[in-house]
Design a protein around this motif. Structure first.
Motif, mmCIF file in Angstrom:
data_model
loop_
_atom_site.group_PDB
_atom_site.id
_atom_site.type_symbol
_atom_site.label_atom_id
_atom_site.label_comp_id
_atom_site.label_asym_id
_atom_site.label_seq_id
_atom_site.Cartn_x
_atom_site.Cartn_y
_atom_site.Cartn_z
ATOM 1 N N LEU A 1 0.824 -1.205 0.000
ATOM 2 C CA LEU A 1 0.000 0.000 0.000
ATOM 3 C C LEU A 1 0.859 1.257 0.000
ATOM 4 O O LEU A 1 0.498 2.264 -0.620
ATOM 5 N N ALA A 2 2.004 1.200 0.672
ATOM 6 C CA ALA A 2 2.913 2.354 0.675
ATOM 7 C C ALA A 2 3.426 2.643 -0.729
ATOM 8 O O ALA A 2 3.651 3.802 -1.094
ATOM 9 N N LYS A 3 3.618 1.590 -1.520
ATOM 10 C CA LYS A 3 3.994 1.804 -2.920
ATOM 11 C C LYS A 3 2.892 2.593 -3.633
ATOM 12 O O LYS A 3 3.179 3.481 -4.455
ATOM 13 N N GLY A 4 1.639 2.265 -3.333
ATOM 14 C CA GLY A 4 0.528 2.995 -3.928
ATOM 15 C C GLY A 4 0.535 4.460 -3.530
ATOM 16 O O GLY A 4 0.269 5.347 -4.361
ATOM 17 N N VAL A 5 0.841 4.739 -2.274
ATOM 18 C CA VAL A 5 0.957 6.129 -1.819
ATOM 19 C C VAL A 5 2.024 6.849 -2.637
ATOM 20 O O VAL A 5 1.819 7.970 -3.122
ATOM 21 N N SER A 6 3.168 6.183 -2.798
ATOM 22 C CA SER A 6 4.286 6.807 -3.517
ATOM 23 C C SER A 6 3.995 7.009 -4.994
ATOM 24 O O SER A 6 4.522 7.945 -5.614
ATOM 25 N N MET A 7 3.172 6.161 -5.586
ATOM 26 C CA MET A 7 2.823 6.335 -6.998
ATOM 27 C C MET A 7 2.172 7.698 -7.214
ATOM 28 O O MET A 7 2.482 8.408 -8.179
#
Length: 548
Positions: free
Chosen positions: A37-43
């Motif tokens: 989910l943190a990857k999604g935030v960073s996207m």
């Protein structure tokens, strides 16, 4: 679960039933989901930043999400669940940040997928099930072991960098471009198409950025507490009530020292906190009396014997024994279910009360002191003498024997290596691996101690600066110095330091006691061919290869 991010991973391949570190399968799955989910935030955050829009809350959350999943930090399912729920909220904020920035710039927002739109499960059990679908093993099924291993090499390097950034942030030091680096790399890892060459390049770039991260942390520690000074550190008990502080966080120790001043309680460092005894801004407290114990993996025996309260400030916690569960406390991102957690207000009253209720040391133990405080400022102040000793043939070689300690067999290599180093050589050391030999007597070379303790793993920047300064003095590069790096690794901070050293082009490093499970053989061959990175063998063979 599937976890292979630390050196002690089961069978050298990965923990699949229960973490050797004590991590439950449930926590492992929750951590994998949080990272996804943190990857999604960073996207969203990465794209928003390209349009000039930033949100510090978004930035800090991704750093904390990475740090909280490092080995031996957060073992608490409830706290992990709360962070996953927060991830959903932060992702929505990042999405809005990006879409608003697009509107302002007259652009159409990209339609993102994967981690950017993955639905946040509503219950803990659903979160656990979702985490199983995004762990490294699942990634290997999609990308293959080599590519997935390289993806995780980058990710684990980011986790180490995030830990250092969090340490600096706590002291009020941040850089926007470093948050941008984290988002850029997390966005890259959220992609679907990868090549080996591209991933190796990303790993080297992460190493480059980590040098700036380490520089920031060095500035934070020295800016707030002064440069470490050569100090005789006591490593035996002093009569009186006692609190033991472990982990890495200098500010937590400072706050505790302030709150215990005048209360008749002596404060001791443990593990990676040992170098704190050399900082002027901390050693000024008279009740900071010394260091107790050794490295993190021995804590269950050492904490049980310690006659006071214990405060864990960052990573390095192990499952507490029932005998001291009531007197061990956590703060910051570190957590263990059942252990009392000190919140962001940093009111350490429960720790103080537990210390006053415990017996403390009933008498002074026999005094024993060791030398600490040989960070870059100290070493560079005598650089001229060091250079003269080298030119005169009195100082033949430097060995940096440093890194993480651990419980896995084979680590006696580092003790044997240090004690086998010839008398005309100097040993630089840092991180908790030094406990394998830092209480031994090594003597000096014309007044220069043969064992120079440069500090925490967090202080790797000091060692890099020392090496670069010596290289400049000798008009060569690091590889041209009479310097050999003998590294031990355990968790993700060691990974980001290794990537930084590789980015600097440092060759002929030896790493052990085992190779990382996520660096597959084809990848390691690339690193061997390019950097001559090699596993440790035997002390005799390695010394002969280095010194001839």
């Amino acid at each position: 679960m599937f976890c292979y991010q630390c050196e002690q991973t089961a069978k050298g391949t990965g923990c699949t039933a229960f973490g050797v570190c004590g991590k439950s399968p449930e926590v492992a799955d929750l951590q994998d989901l949080l990272i996804y989910l943190a990857k999604g935030v960073s996207m969203y955050a990465h794209r928003a930043r390209q349009l000039g829009a930033v949100d510090r809350n978004v930035d800090v959350f991704v750093v904390e999400a990475l740090f909280t999943t490092i080995t031996n930090v957060n073992f608490d399912e409830a706290r992990m669940e709360a962070m996953i729920r927060k991830a959903g909220e932060v992702r929505e904020a990042a999405k809005k940040l990006y879409e608003d920035a697009c509107r302002k710039a007259g652009k159409t927002p990209e339609t993102l997928g994967g981690p950017a739109v993955f639905p946040v499960p509503s219950s803990r059990s659903e979160m656990i099930n979702a985490g199983e679908k995004v762990n490294p093993e699942a990634g290997s099924e999609v990308h293959g072991e080599v590519v997935q291993g390289l993806r995780d090499l980058v990710l684990l390097g980011l986790k180490g960098s995030a830990a250092y950034m969090d340490h600096a942030k706590v002291l009020g030091y941040e850089k926007d471009e470093l948050y941008g680096f984290i988002h850029e790399k997390m966005d890259f890892l959220a992609g679907e198409s990868f090549t080996v060459d591209g991933l190796v390049g990303q790993a080297m770039d992460a190493g480059k950025w980590n040098i700036s991260v380490m520089e920031l942390l060095d500035a934070a520690n020295t800016g707030v507490y002064g440069h470490p000074e050569p100090t005789k550190a006591r490593v035996t008990g002093v009569k009186g009530k006692a609190i033991l502080v472990s982990g890495h966080d200098l500010k937590d120790l400072d706050l505790l020292l302030q709150q215990t001043e005048g209360k008749g309680i002596n404060i001791y460092t443990h593990g990676e906190m040992l170098p704190c005894l050399a900082y002027p801004g901390l050693k000024k407290y008279k009740h900071l009396v010394g260091n107790y114990g050794s490295a993190w993996q021995n804590q269950r025996e050492e904490f049980e014997k310690f006659p006071g309260a214990i405060l864990m400030t960052t990573n390095c916690i192990q499952k507490p024994k029932d005998s001291y569960l009531a007197r061990i406390f956590t703060t910051g991102l570190v957590a263990w279910p059942g252990a009392t957690h000190i919140g962001d207000g940093k009111d350490f009253s429960p720790v103080i009360e537990a210390a006053l209720a415990a017996p403390g040391f009933d008498e002074d133990e026999e005094p024993h002191f060791i030398n600490v405080g040989f960070a870059r400022n100290t070493v560079m102040s005598v650089a001229g003498k060091v250079i003269d000793l080298v030119k005169a043939g009195k100082l033949r070689h430097f060995f940096l024997i440093g890194g993480c300690d651990g419980a896995k067999p084979g680590r006696s290599y580092y003790t044997d290596f240090a004690t086998s180093v010839p008398d005309d050589c100097v040993i630089l050391t840092l991180a908790c691996g030094k406990y394998r030999f830092n209480k031994l007597e090594f003597g000096d070379i014309d007044g220069i101690p043969r064992l120079l303790d440069a500090g925490q793993c967090n202080d790797a920047y000091s060692a890099v600066r020392i090496a670069l300064a010596l290289a400049d003095a000798f008009k060569t590069d690091i590889n041209g110095l009479p310097l050999s790096l003998i590294l031990s690794w355990y968790e993700q901070k060691a990974v980001c330091i290794l990537l930084s050293l590789l980015y600097l082009g440092v060759k002929n490093m030896r790493i052990g006691p085992t190779l990382p499970a996520f660096v597959k053989e084809p990848v390691f061959k690339v690193l061997q061919e390019k950097f001559n990175l090699q596993p440790v063998t035997t002390v005799e063979q390695d010394l002969k290869a280095i010194l001839g």
